[in-house]
Design an enzyme around this catalytic site. Structure first.
Site, PDB file in Angstrom:
ATOM      1  N   ASP A  53      50.761  24.731  59.780  1.00 17.32           N
ATOM      2  CA  ASP A  53      49.831  25.086  58.706  1.00 17.32           C
ATOM      3  C   ASP A  53      49.592  26.591  58.821  1.00 17.32           C
ATOM      4  O   ASP A  53      50.290  27.299  59.574  1.00 17.32           O
ATOM      5  CB  ASP A  53      48.541  24.250  58.786  1.00 17.32           C
ATOM      6  N   CYS A  68      49.609  24.086  64.678  1.00 18.05           N
ATOM      7  CA  CYS A  68      48.432  24.353  63.849  1.00 18.05           C
ATOM      8  C   CYS A  68      47.502  25.214  64.700  1.00 18.05           C
ATOM      9  O   CYS A  68      47.932  25.766  65.717  1.00 18.05           O
ATOM     10  CB  CYS A  68      47.774  23.064  63.335  1.00 18.05           C
ATOM     11  N   THR A  79      44.871  24.587  66.709  1.00 19.91           N
ATOM     12  CA  THR A  79      44.702  24.087  68.078  1.00 19.91           C
ATOM     13  C   THR A  79      45.841  23.171  68.516  1.00 19.91           C
ATOM     14  O   THR A  79      45.978  22.890  69.708  1.00 19.91           O
ATOM     15  CB  THR A  79      43.415  23.243  68.174  1.00 19.91           C
ATOM     16  N   HIS A  91      58.951  13.399  81.801  1.00 18.83           N
ATOM     17  CA  HIS A  91      58.307  12.097  81.993  1.00 18.83           C
ATOM     18  C   HIS A  91      58.085  11.334  80.688  1.00 18.83           C
ATOM     19  O   HIS A  91      58.172  10.109  80.671  1.00 18.83           O
ATOM     20  CB  HIS A  91      56.936  12.274  82.668  1.00 18.83           C
ATOM     21  N   HIS A  94      59.992   5.977  84.221  1.00 18.73           N
ATOM     22  CA  HIS A  94      59.342   6.472  82.996  1.00 18.73           C
ATOM     23  C   HIS A  94      59.787   5.678  81.778  1.00 18.73           C
ATOM     24  O   HIS A  94      59.032   5.522  80.821  1.00 18.73           O
ATOM     25  CB  HIS A  94      59.633   7.960  82.806  1.00 18.73           C
TER      26      HIS A  94
HETATM   27  C1  RB5 Z   1      42.772  24.916  60.249  1.00 17.86           C
HETATM   28  O1  RB5 Z   1      41.676  25.764  60.104  1.00 17.86           O
HETATM   29  C2  RB5 Z   1      42.651  24.155  61.567  1.00 17.86           C
HETATM   30  O2  RB5 Z   1      41.688  23.173  61.459  1.00 17.86           O
HETATM   31  C3  RB5 Z   1      43.991  23.552  61.935  1.00 17.86           C
HETATM   32  O3  RB5 Z   1      44.932  24.564  62.052  1.00 17.86           O
HETATM   33  C4  RB5 Z   1      44.063  22.795  63.242  1.00 17.86           C
HETATM   34  O4  RB5 Z   1      43.544  23.527  64.286  1.00 17.86           O
HETATM   35  C5  RB5 Z   1      43.547  21.401  63.212  1.00 17.86           C
HETATM   36  O5  RB5 Z   1      43.613  20.660  64.188  1.00 17.86           O
END
Ligand code: RB5
Length: 151
Positions: free
Chosen positions: A7, A64, A66, A97, A132
């Protein structure tokens, strides 16, 4: 073939990783996003994880902000083992694993340098199999039981 997607929160890292894959002569399909406009991560997770689930892609990479949202979506797909990793050891273990077929990274969590090392180690590490595999088989059994309503 590796499918890669992000994203807006993972765009910059994804663009760099496309170059890393190209430098490894790794066939790659970039599923977007292509600009910094705010988009919804499930739309891109679906493209990459769907392709891995259907066998159109051998592996996938999702980025993304996080990595959390991408992981949640990707792991809804049958046969997908998406691993959200934050260091080289986790990236290595994800393959060794867990035989993770999707590596998930946080563009706002990791430096591009570290993410590059992680992608390289994930690609260069072999799945160990053995004990595994019994555990991966159990994941498949859980998946089938949930789908059939048994669990
Ligand atoms: C977008 O702002 C953010 O929420 C997305 O990139 C991600 O971190 C969601 O888990």
């Amino acid at each position: 073939m590796i499918f890669i997607g992000s994203d807006h929160g993972g765009l910059e890292m994804k663009e760099e990783l496309v170059k890393v894959l190209a430098s490894r002569h790794q066939p790659v399909k970039d599923c977007g996003t292509t600009n910094g406009e705010s988009v919804d991560y499930p739309d891109f997770a679906e493209k990459v994880a769907g392709a891995v689930s259907r066998g159109e892609a051998e592996l996938g990479i999702l980025v993304c902000g996080t990595g959390i949202g991408m992981s949640i979506v990707a792991n809804k797909f049958p046969g997908v083992r998406a691993a959200l990793a934050t260091d080289e050891f986790m990236a290595q273990m994800a393959k060794e694993h867990n035989n993770a077929n999707i590596l998930v990274l946080g563009g706002r969590v990791l430096s591009v340098e570290l993410a590059t090392k992680m992608v390289n180690v994930w690609l260069d590490t072999a799945y160990e199999g053995g004990r595994h595999q019994l555990r991966l088989d159990k994941i498949s059994q859980v998946e089938a039981a949930v789908r059939s309503g048994e669990l």
